[in-house]
Scaffold this active site. Structure first.
Site, PDB file in Angstrom:
ATOM      1  N   CYS B 178       0.807  -1.213   0.000  1.00 48.60           N
ATOM      2  CA  CYS B 178       0.000   0.000   0.000  1.00 48.60           C
ATOM      3  C   CYS B 178       0.846   1.271   0.000  1.00 48.60           C
ATOM      4  O   CYS B 178       0.301   2.374  -0.008  1.00 48.60           O
ATOM      5  CB  CYS B 178      -0.953  -0.024   1.182  1.00 48.60           C
ATOM      6  SG  CYS B 178      -2.022  -1.468   1.111  1.00 48.60           S
ATOM      7  N   HIS B 318      -2.458   8.517   5.646  1.00 49.38           N
ATOM      8  CA  HIS B 318      -2.750   7.208   5.055  1.00 49.38           C
ATOM      9  C   HIS B 318      -4.194   6.858   5.427  1.00 49.38           C
ATOM     10  O   HIS B 318      -4.949   6.445   4.573  1.00 49.38           O
ATOM     11  CB  HIS B 318      -1.755   6.171   5.578  1.00 49.38           C
ATOM     12  CG  HIS B 318      -1.810   4.861   4.867  1.00 49.38           C
ATOM     13  ND1 HIS B 318      -1.725   4.759   3.495  1.00 49.38           N
ATOM     14  CD2 HIS B 318      -1.958   3.585   5.317  1.00 49.38           C
ATOM     15  CE1 HIS B 318      -1.808   3.482   3.137  1.00 49.38           C
ATOM     16  NE2 HIS B 318      -1.959   2.755   4.222  1.00 49.38           N
ATOM     17  N   HIS B 355      -9.570   2.737  -0.287  1.00 49.43           N
ATOM     18  CA  HIS B 355      -8.125   2.485  -0.329  1.00 49.43           C
ATOM     19  C   HIS B 355      -7.755   1.982  -1.719  1.00 49.43           C
ATOM     20  O   HIS B 355      -8.044   0.838  -2.070  1.00 49.43           O
ATOM     21  CB  HIS B 355      -7.760   1.456   0.738  1.00 49.43           C
ATOM     22  CG  HIS B 355      -6.284   1.334   0.971  1.00 49.43           C
ATOM     23  ND1 HIS B 355      -5.339   1.885   0.132  1.00 49.43           N
ATOM     24  CD2 HIS B 355      -5.585   0.736   1.969  1.00 49.43           C
ATOM     25  CE1 HIS B 355      -4.132   1.615   0.595  1.00 49.43           C
ATOM     26  NE2 HIS B 355      -4.246   0.930   1.714  1.00 49.43           N
TER      27      HIS B 355
END
Lengths: 399, 428
Positions: B178, B318, B355
């Site tokens: 990620c 994030h 995400h």
């Protein structure tokens, strides 16, 4: 070439091939009076011959059983071989050095669960609601840990966990080119003071039907028995014999290596990669450009990563015979098999060991390769990807 | 400008952003995305791409409006990357061969099930349990299928992009989970600082939402199961957050040495001032409880940028909406910024776009630059039940006007991956 503080030197080699485990074992093989005995498995994946994994005691580099269980063989092999490289460089239990060490891993994907995949497609043959079937079966049959064992960046992740290499962690993907770019990137970072010491490498488990499948999609894997690399049987598949192999290198700036009194195998003088169409001499033109500056002649040994693939292998050989006329050539896939992402790192590992140990390497194929009259002062490593991508590295001996 | 104006505090070439492109579930192109993002619009919706019967998570932020020649994650990831690169290069005013390296963050895509079923349909019958791959191989020995090779090879997406945009040398395809999008940008910054190139094309793309991908993340308990309504599921920093919402997207940034950008008269959108990274050895999916590696990552980015904590005006978090990430990210930010964190707005784009995994670092870098360009902070939506243990100004629910001259963007991922970027406004 004059020595400089930001020279990129190889101070640690971790290597595993069908021929054995570790730098010392491979120095012995490379310095032997004749080529090592053929290690080939022709039954388990018939009709595909593959060079198998040697006996490995995982405990030597992955002491915790819990860590071993979290991985499948691909990640285990990479983590194990990375540990060998750290050991070889004298960094193994140096928490400070590992905590600031950069890392670039060239990775494919991990093992699929062949039994589950088979179960699903077999059930799918009987049903017309295949998408619903997928949901049912994947939800109940997939092991959560297998996802992590498959994830490309989890080879690097496991190296961080097991060996505490945590300066940085990057994973490159994309078959042979990933291995080339990994070392190329590490090289330029050290050259320009962006890194002082970097662990770089890759692993391939060839004994996997999901790996062979990639090659077979373009009919590239050899079938039947093993035939010599430079004269593969044109009628038995596409010519490539894969091999389970892993190679990790510790690269350092000369200043960093010398400050700690490290043993230096070799210096990487130049490295580059490229890609593009291969027709009409374009492949040879790129290789020519990538090899710019490399000396030819008896003082240079060429470790060719030629895969055995029909067509490009013969073209690479013809180019080598011209560009490196008088230089002994060793097609290392003949003894290790082709190792995809790990192919280029493997070539550099073999070259570093050869230059570092000052050995003459006996021909791997006596009908196509000349004897070395003296130990080499420099080495050239090539890799031509089975579908795309080419890389060349030029190394020189320390002494 | 004098030559010195093109060098940073360490004498390295300053890296400018001269082109940006983005696709998310909110739409195609920076303009539409930004309008939706500052409007607090969610792109999260029920999944229609495949049946969700029996699945605990039935929502995502898929991109469903791009036409594809074949439906699979490789084609999707390529198409998103291509579209955003077209947009970014147009904005940068570059046409013809790009002439610099390509750094592509792309998902590690497993072969598609449709391909396995298709091979099985043509294969000889099973002889014993577990022999599907023997049969697949038999089919391919009979007749090779190069299209399958390109669907399975990890190097296939960057190969097509390299051809289309005329990038130089071997393209790098990377995965740092990620954090991948941020790593791609970092590689571009490094290449320019090395003096190897004046420009780099950096792309993060992810079109990998399939049943298998969804189920795999669900098996790790990483996904939100608050399916109804989908738009409320992603709630970073909220008390009742229960996982991230899987999503797709892509972003491209054209990076250029400031000197070369100015020399050709390009408009400078922002500066990629610093990058930091630090790996974590704690666990395969969880972060060190003390936040050590994330703290070191943020500090490394600030140091690389030559900026101290007081210089950051906004943090693009994030902020995945998982219980673990948001707690750890808060711990690391509060350790680095101390009491001043209370005065720094911190918002999570993922509250609206979910995400975007491999693309997230690049998508959020584009939005970070746009935040500075427009003087508008995008909100964290669905913030109605704050986590009392996370005391942040999350720009709750509604955008805010604020001039910001330096932004920190964080990316953290499985496998101990951490990367942070510091971006600043164009130098006056």
């Amino acid at each position: 070439m004059a020595k400089a503080n930001n020279d990129v030197v190889i101070t640690g080699v971790g290597i595993v091939t069908c021929q054995g485990v570790g730098a010392a074992a491979h120095v012995e093989i490379l310095g032997g009076a004749r080529a090592p005995a053929l290690k080939i498995e022709t039954e388990r994946f018939a009709p595909y011959p593959v060079h198998p994994m040697p006996d490995i005691d995982w405990n030597q580099q992955i002491p915790k059983r819990g860590d071993q269980r979290q991985m499948e063989n691909w990640q285990r092999l990479g983590v194990f071989t990375a540990g060998l490289a750290l050991d070889d460089a004298g960094f193994k239990d140096d928490a400070e050095a590992c905590g600031t060490m950069d890392m670039i891993v060239a990775a494919g994907g991990g093992e699929r669960d062949i039994a589950v995949d088979s179960l699903i497609v077999d059930e799918g043959l009987k049903r017309n609601d295949r998408e619903r079937l997928l949901n049912e079966k994947l939800t109940t049959e997939l092991r959560p840990t297998l996802f992590l064992a498959q994830l490309s960046n989890l080879l690097a992740g496991n190296i961080s966990i097991v060996h505490k290499v945590t300066g940085s962690s990057r994973t490159f993907m994309g078959e042979e080119a990933a291995g080339i770019s990994a070392i190329e990137t590490a090289f330029h970072r050290i050259r320009s003071d962006q890194s002082t010491h970097t662990l770089v490498g890759s692993a391939l488990v060839a004994e996997r039907q999901d790996v062979i499948l990639l090659y077979e999609a373009i009919g590239a894997h050899a079938t039947g028995g093993w035939t010599p690399l430079w004269s593969r049987d044109e009628k038995a598949g596409g010519g490539i014999v894969t091999g389970t192999a892993a190679a990790f290198l510790v690269l350092e700036s000369r200043a960093h290596a010398e400050a700690r009194g490290a043993r230096i195998y070799a210096t990487i003088d130049a490295i580059g990669g490229d890609r593009g169409p291969r027709d009409e001499g374009r492949l040879e033109a790129r290789l020519e450009r990538l090899a710019d500056g490399a000396a030819a002649g008896a003082g240079t040994v060429v470790f060719s990563g030629a895969s055995g693939q029909h067509g490009v292998t013969a073209r690479e050989k013809a180019w080598l015979d011209t560009r490196f006329s008088g230089s002994p050539v060793r097609g290392f896939s003949a003894v290790t098999g082709q190792a995809l992402e790990a192919q280029f790192p493997l070539g550099l590992a073999i070259a570093a060991l050869t230059l570092g140990a000052d050995v003459k390497v006996a021909p791997f194929d006596t009908t196509a390769e000349a004897a070395m009259t003296a130990a080499a002062k420099s080495a050239v490593v090539t890799t031509v990807g089975h579908a795309r991508g080419e890389g060349v590295a030029i190394l020189s001996a320390e002494k | 400008m004098t030559k010195a104006a093109y060098r940073d505090h360490l004498g390295r070439p300053i890296v400018a952003v001269t082109g940006m492109g983005v696709i998310t579930s909110l739409g195609q192109g920076l303009k539409d995305n930004w309008t939706a993002l500052v409007g607090g619009v969610s792109g999260i919706h029920g999944i229609t791409r495949f049946p969700v019967d029996g699945l605990n998570t039935r929502i995502s932020g898929t991109v469903d409006f791009i036409e594809l020649p074949v439906e699979n994650p490789v084609e999707r990831s390529y198409a998103y990357a291509r579209e955003t690169a077209d947009e970014a290069l147009a904005q940068a005013g570059l046409s013809g061969d790009f002439g610099g390296p390509l750094f592509l963050a792309a998902p590690p895509i497993e072969p598609d099930w449709r391909d396995r079923f298709a091979l099985a349909d043509r294969a000889p019958p099973s002889q014993r349990p577990g022999d599907a791959y023997d049969r697949f191989l038999a089919v391919l020995r009979e007749k090779a299928e190069p299209a399958l090779h390109e669907a399975w090879a990890f190097g296939a997406i960057s190969e097509r992009l390299a051809d289309r945009f005329g990038t130089r040398g071997l393209p790098v395809t990377l995965s740092t989970a990620c954090a991948s999008g941020a790593t791609a940008i970092q590689l571009g910054v490094e290449a320019i600082r090395q003096g190897r190139t004046d420009r780099a094309l950096t792309i993060g793309t992810d079109g990998s939402v399939t049943a298998e991908a969804l189920i795999r993340f669900a098996l790790l308990s990483a996904l939100s199961t608050q399916n109804d309504p989908p738009t409320k599921a992603s709630k970073p920093f909220s008390k009742d957050r229960d996982g991230f919402v899987i999503a797709e997207g892509a972003a491209t940034l054209v990076l250029e040495s400031l000197e070369s950008a100015v020399a050709r008269g390009a408009k400078v959108l922002g500066i990629l001032k610093g990058c930091g990274e630090k790996a974590d050895h704690f666990h395969r999916t969880r972060s060190s409880p003390d936040g050590g590696p994330a703290i070191a990552t943020i500090r490394a980015a600030l140091e690389d940028a030559g900026i101290d904590e007081s210089g950051i005006g906004y943090i693009n978090a994030h902020g995945t909406s998982t219980p673990e990430n948001d707690k750890m990210e808060y711990l690391s930010m509060s350790t680095v910024f101390g009491d001043t964190l209370a005065n720094i707005p911190v918002s999570s784009n993922k509250s609206m776009i979910g995400h975007t995994l491999t693309a997230a670092g690049a998508v959020e870098a584009v939005f970070s630059i746009q935040t500075m360009l427009t003087g508008t902070l995008p909100p964290t939506i669905n913030y109605t039940n704050p986590d009392p243990a996370i005391v942040l100004d999350v720009v709750p629910n509604v955008k805010r006007d604020a001039r910001v001259s330096a932004v920190l963007s964080n990316s953290f991922g499985f496998g101990g991956q951490n990367a942070s970027l510091v971006m600043t406004a164009e130098p006056a």
